[in-house]
Every structure is written in structure tokens, then in C-alpha cells.
Scaffold this active site. Structure first.
Site, PDB file in Angstrom:
ATOM      1  N   ARG A  14       0.817  -1.204  -0.094  1.00 13.33           N
ATOM      2  CA  ARG A  14       0.108   0.105   0.033  1.00 13.33           C
ATOM      3  C   ARG A  14       0.989   1.151  -0.073  1.00 13.33           C
ATOM      4  NH1 ARG A  14      -3.395  -3.528   3.861  1.00 13.33           N
ATOM      5  NH2 ARG A  14      -1.289  -3.303   5.237  1.00 13.33           N
ATOM      6  N   ILE A  15       1.753   1.268   0.787  1.00 17.83           N
ATOM      7  CA  ILE A  15       2.517   2.854   1.067  1.00 17.83           C
ATOM      8  C   ILE A  15       3.500   2.517  -0.143  1.00 17.83           C
ATOM      9  CG2 ILE A  15       4.499   3.872   2.500  1.00 17.83           C
ATOM     10  CD1 ILE A  15       3.019   2.665   4.890  1.00 17.83           C
ATOM     11  N   ARG A  22      10.711  -0.234   8.548  1.00 13.94           N
ATOM     12  CA  ARG A  22      11.498  -0.694   9.762  1.00 13.94           C
ATOM     13  C   ARG A  22      12.842  -0.684   9.772  1.00 13.94           C
ATOM     14  NH1 ARG A  22       6.905   0.578  11.627  1.00 13.94           N
ATOM     15  NH2 ARG A  22       5.475  -0.601  12.703  1.00 13.94           N
ATOM     16  N   GLU A  77      15.706   1.949  17.770  1.00 13.51           N
ATOM     17  CA  GLU A  77      15.350   3.544  18.159  1.00 13.51           C
ATOM     18  C   GLU A  77      14.354   3.305  19.412  1.00 13.51           C
ATOM     19  OE1 GLU A  77      12.806   3.177  14.226  1.00 13.51           O
ATOM     20  OE2 GLU A  77      11.137   3.429  15.582  1.00 13.51           O
ATOM     21  N   HIS A 136      11.178   8.756  13.404  1.00 15.36           N
ATOM     22  CA  HIS A 136      10.128   7.881  13.143  1.00 15.36           C
ATOM     23  C   HIS A 136       8.697   8.554  13.126  1.00 15.36           C
ATOM     24  CE1 HIS A 136       8.210   3.183  13.615  1.00 15.36           C
ATOM     25  NE2 HIS A 136       7.524   4.104  12.453  1.00 15.36           N
TER      26      HIS A 136
HETATM   27  P1  NAP Z   1       1.623  -3.608   2.886  1.00 15.68           P
HETATM   28  O1  NAP Z   1       0.752  -3.232   2.027  1.00 15.68           O
HETATM   29  O2  NAP Z   1       1.233  -5.055   3.766  1.00 15.68           O
HETATM   30  O3  NAP Z   1       2.997  -4.049   2.103  1.00 15.68           O
HETATM   31  C1  NAP Z   1       4.215  -4.518   2.673  1.00 15.68           C
HETATM   32  C2  NAP Z   1       5.197  -4.866   1.357  1.00 15.68           C
HETATM   33  O4  NAP Z   1       6.136  -5.833   2.363  1.00 15.68           O
HETATM   34  C3  NAP Z   1       4.375  -5.681   0.212  1.00 15.68           C
HETATM   35  O5  NAP Z   1       4.865  -5.427  -0.548  1.00 15.68           O
HETATM   36  C4  NAP Z   1       5.004  -7.001   0.825  1.00 15.68           C
HETATM   37  O6  NAP Z   1       5.333  -7.852  -0.648  1.00 15.68           O
HETATM   38  C5  NAP Z   1       6.269  -6.955   1.598  1.00 15.68           C
HETATM   39  N1  NAP Z   1       6.383  -8.105   2.151  1.00 15.68           N
HETATM   40  C6  NAP Z   1       5.727  -8.841   3.253  1.00 15.68           C
HETATM   41  N2  NAP Z   1       6.171 -10.024   3.741  1.00 15.68           N
HETATM   42  C7  NAP Z   1       7.332 -10.162   3.126  1.00 15.68           C
HETATM   43  C8  NAP Z   1       8.164 -11.173   3.141  1.00 15.68           C
HETATM   44  N3  NAP Z   1       8.069 -12.207   4.041  1.00 15.68           N
HETATM   45  N4  NAP Z   1       9.437 -11.167   2.313  1.00 15.68           N
HETATM   46  C9  NAP Z   1       9.521 -10.048   1.384  1.00 15.68           C
HETATM   47  N5  NAP Z   1       8.443  -9.081   1.414  1.00 15.68           N
HETATM   48  C10 NAP Z   1       7.590  -8.997   2.070  1.00 15.68           C
HETATM   49  O7  NAP Z   1       2.196  -2.750   4.262  1.00 15.68           O
HETATM   50  P2  NAP Z   1       1.867  -1.187   4.148  1.00 15.68           P
HETATM   51  O8  NAP Z   1       0.714  -0.756   4.613  1.00 15.68           O
HETATM   52  O9  NAP Z   1       2.523  -0.747   2.778  1.00 15.68           O
HETATM   53  O10 NAP Z   1       3.113  -0.737   5.219  1.00 15.68           O
HETATM   54  C11 NAP Z   1       4.652  -1.222   5.120  1.00 15.68           C
HETATM   55  C12 NAP Z   1       5.122  -1.037   6.259  1.00 15.68           C
HETATM   56  O11 NAP Z   1       5.392   0.447   6.494  1.00 15.68           O
HETATM   57  C13 NAP Z   1       4.561  -1.464   7.571  1.00 15.68           C
HETATM   58  O12 NAP Z   1       4.471  -2.788   7.692  1.00 15.68           O
HETATM   59  C14 NAP Z   1       5.217  -0.563   8.756  1.00 15.68           C
HETATM   60  O13 NAP Z   1       6.335  -1.408   9.086  1.00 15.68           O
HETATM   61  C15 NAP Z   1       5.822   0.578   7.830  1.00 15.68           C
HETATM   62  N6  NAP Z   1       5.215   1.949   8.405  1.00 15.68           N
HETATM   63  C16 NAP Z   1       6.165   2.794   8.762  1.00 15.68           C
HETATM   64  C17 NAP Z   1       5.698   3.962   8.968  1.00 15.68           C
HETATM   65  C18 NAP Z   1       6.373   5.264   9.701  1.00 15.68           C
HETATM   66  O14 NAP Z   1       6.056   6.012  10.316  1.00 15.68           O
HETATM   67  N7  NAP Z   1       7.824   5.295   9.050  1.00 15.68           N
HETATM   68  C19 NAP Z   1       4.079   4.240   9.045  1.00 15.68           C
HETATM   69  C20 NAP Z   1       3.459   3.347   8.599  1.00 15.68           C
HETATM   70  C21 NAP Z   1       3.978   1.813   8.121  1.00 15.68           C
HETATM   71  P3  NAP Z   1       4.294  -8.462  -1.567  1.00 15.68           P
HETATM   72  O15 NAP Z   1       4.003  -7.252  -2.219  1.00 15.68           O
HETATM   73  O16 NAP Z   1       5.011  -9.392  -2.253  1.00 15.68           O
HETATM   74  O17 NAP Z   1       2.946  -8.893  -0.844  1.00 15.68           O
END
Ligand code: NAP
Length: 312
Positions: A153-154, A231, A260, A278
């Protein structure tokens, strides 16, 4: 008597809604929660969880009637979901409502790093502009080759923004996605080789530990810049620090770190990094939306209706 326990650093704008809607008992962290009296813990049916400290099997076992852990944040790597599932405890998160802010911060770090905004501002503030003349030339970011590691999603919102900067977009995910002509790489090293700027948007947790490995960082090369909003755990931080110190990559923009908020002090001496505390989702608007979605999940569980955003 309360059925809801809120655990974490809830601020003054978040506490009243939790208290008024659920008469929630609010504690600062899991240690404090586990220290509540057994009779109080036995009343708890829902936990509204905020923070990055682990919440696992041992903690869950102290709450015999717990039915849901509603996480404040899309990333729920602090919560042991397998342990929750084994105890028929549902876990929810707050997806989508924060995509814009996190993607915006990734773009901001990219531009700030390439255009040396931090150093250029210091040039103005230190009076050098008037005494020494123009600031040095820096680096064009538009129309560059960019990569997204994790097209979720992000990641998708980052890529959409990057495309508006006339960039050539590459990405890696476990499977190829429907994209407007962007180049898919099945291998993370191949992605890093193809681009100058690499954005990491993976989930955290054990499965993606050091996914951005020493080899991926080396493949980015001396003009390569790593932007991480996922992360700290997804990047081999020691390898990253070595590469930044040795100039084997050009720089980094980082919102997340191993350990962190006590980050590795080696980062603080580097001039080729943009460091953020963060704060990807840290706007008033988005935090309000996250808090509301968390409360809606708690409310749905207590009312016996379908959870809005379950993860197990
Ligand atoms: P998401 O839609 O679930 O996307 C996660 C991505 O990670 C997908 O592309 C997925 O790959 C990949 N992934 C998951 N499991 C994996 C594995 N075992 N091996 C390789 N790739 C894997 O999540 P999102 O909503 O975009 O959020 C992503 C992350 O951003 C969150 O989990 C969080 O840790 C981080 N975040 C950070 C902040 C901040 O303040 N900096 C804020 C919000 C979130 P596929 O495309 O192949 O399924």
C-alpha cells in the site's frame, strides 16, 4: 469495571475518546499493564495497543478474556500474531489512512538528501551565503532511476508520487503487480543495481530481517541513496553504516532505525544522511484517523460486529 485497556503513549488529544467511549483504563506500557491486579486483568476484553515494544504470548496469557488487540499503526510486528491466533485473539491494525503521510515523508527525505537542504539551510543560517557566496551545486532527483522495495500500500503511494517526478520506476515484490509500465525485478539485488534511489516499504518482522542486505546495499553503488520508511529491521544497519562511512553508497534518508529511539551514534557523525524520528504518520490529521480506526475496531469487537481491519 472496564473491558478496555489502552496500552501506550496516548497523548492528550487521544485519551478523552478512549476514556469516554470505552471508559478505558490507560497505562503507559506493557510492563505496567502486566502489573495490574489479576481481577482487573480478567475484566479486559479488548486492548488498544500503541508503541513498538513487544507484546507476546507471556503478556497475552495474563489477560484470560482478551478477544482483540487493536494496534495503533499499520505495522504490527511488535505483536506476536501467531501467539494471538493460537489463543483465538484477533489482531487489527490501521492500514491505508496513513499511506499519504508516509509516502510524503519518503519523498521529502529523497529531495532533502539529493538537494542537500539541511546543509544548504545551514549555509544560510551560518551567514556563509553573504560572506562566501552561493551554496555548492547538488543533485537532480527528478527524472532519475528509482526503485521501490515492497510494492504494498505505502510502496504504491511512493511509486505514484515518484512517477509524477518523471522518474523511471523499478520495483521488487514477491509477486509482479499491475503497474503502469514500471519494471519488475524478482531479485532485490537486481533492483538495487538498476536504480540510483532505493525506497524501502517492506513490512517489518522476522521474515524481512536484513532483507536489504549487504549485497543489496553494495549493488546500489557509489551514487546510490537508500530511503527507509519501513522498519529499521529490514535493513542490515551495520552494512549500511559501513557503506555510508566508506562512500560505497552516496547517502540515506532514514525514518526508522534498529533500537530506536536510541539509534546507533555512528549515524550522528555522518553528513550524507537525513535522519527523522520515526514520524512517517506523524501529522495531526493522520494520527486522528489512526486513533479513530483503532477505536472503531475495539468498538466492533465489544459490540460483536465484524472487525474493520483484521490481520488474523
Ligand atoms: P503492505 O501493504 O502489507 O505492504 C508490505 C510490503 O512488504 C509488500 O510489498 C509485501 O510484499 C512485502 N512483504 C511482506 N512480507 C514479506 C516477506 N516475507 N518477504 C518479502 N516481502 C514481504 O504494508 P503497508 O501498509 O504498505 O506498510 C508497510 C510497512 O511500512 C508497515 O508494515 C510498517 O512497518 C511501515 N510503516 C512505517 C511508518 C513510519 O512511520 N515510518 C508508518 C506506517 C507504516 P508483496 O508485495 O510481495 O506482498
Amino acid at each position: 469495571m472496564t473491558a478496555t485497556l489502552a496500552i501506550g503513549p496516548y497523548n492528550a488529544s487521544e485519551r478523552p475518546a478512549l476514556e469516554e467511549t470505552f471508559q478505558a483504563h490507560i497505562v503507559a506500557n506493557a510492563t505496567e499493564a502486566c502489573g495490574l491486579e489479576a481481577a482487573t486483568r480478567a475484566e479486559i476484553k479488548a486492548i488498544a495497543y500503541k508503541g513498538h515494544l513487544p507484546f507476546g504470548a507471556a503478556e497475552m496469557d495474563l489477560f484470560p478474556n482478551l478477544g482483540v488487540i487493536a494496534n495503533y499503526g499499520v505495522g504490527y510486528d511488535a505483536i506476536d500474531v501467531a501467539a494471538a491466533s493460537a489463543r483465538s485473539i484477533k489482531v487489527t491494525n490501521t492500514p491505508d489512512v496513513l499511506n499519504d503521510d508516509v509516502a510524503d515523508l519518503a519523498i521529502a527525505m529523497w529531495i532533502s538528501q539529493g538537494r542537500e537542504m539541511r546543509q544548504a539551510e545551514a549555509w544560510v543560517r551560518d551567514g556563509n551565503w553573504a560572506t562566501k557566496g552561493d551554496y555548492r551545486l547538488n543533485r537532480k532527483v527528478s527524472a532519475s532511476k528509482v526503485g521501490v522495495m515492497g510494492m504494498g500500500r505505502i510502496g504504491r503511494d511512493i511509486a505514484d508520487r515518484l512517477a509524477a517526478f518523471k522518474t523511471e520506476v523499478h520495483y521488487h515484490s514477491r509477486s509482479e503487480k499491475q503497474t503502469p509500465g514500471w519494471t519488475y525485478h524478482a531479485d532485490p539485488v537486481s533492483l538495487a543495481k538498476a536504480v540510483d534511489f532505493l525506497f524501502v516499504a517492506l513490512v517489518g518482522g522476522a521474515a524481512t530481517q536484513n532483507y536489504v542486505s549487504k549485497e543489496v546495499i553494495a549493488a546500489l553503488g557509489p551514487r546510490g541513496v537508500l530511503i527507509n520508511i519501513s522498519r529499521g529491521s529490514t535493513v542490515d544497519e551495520e552494512a549500511l553504516l559501513d557503506a555510508l562511512e566508506n562512500g560505497t553508497i552516496a547517502g540515506a534518508g532514514l525514518d526508522v532505525f534498529v533500537g530506536e529511539p536510541k539509534i546507533n551514534p555512528r549515524f550522528l557523525t555522518l553528513d550524507n544522511v537525513v535522519l527523522q524520528p520515526h514520524q512517517g504518520s506523524g501529522t495531526v490529521e493522520t494520527r486522528a484517523a489512526m486513533a479513530k480506526l483503532q477505536r472503531d475496531n475495539v468498538g466492533a469487537h465489544l459490540a460483536g460486529t465484524a472487525l474493520l481491519t483484521p490481520v488474523n
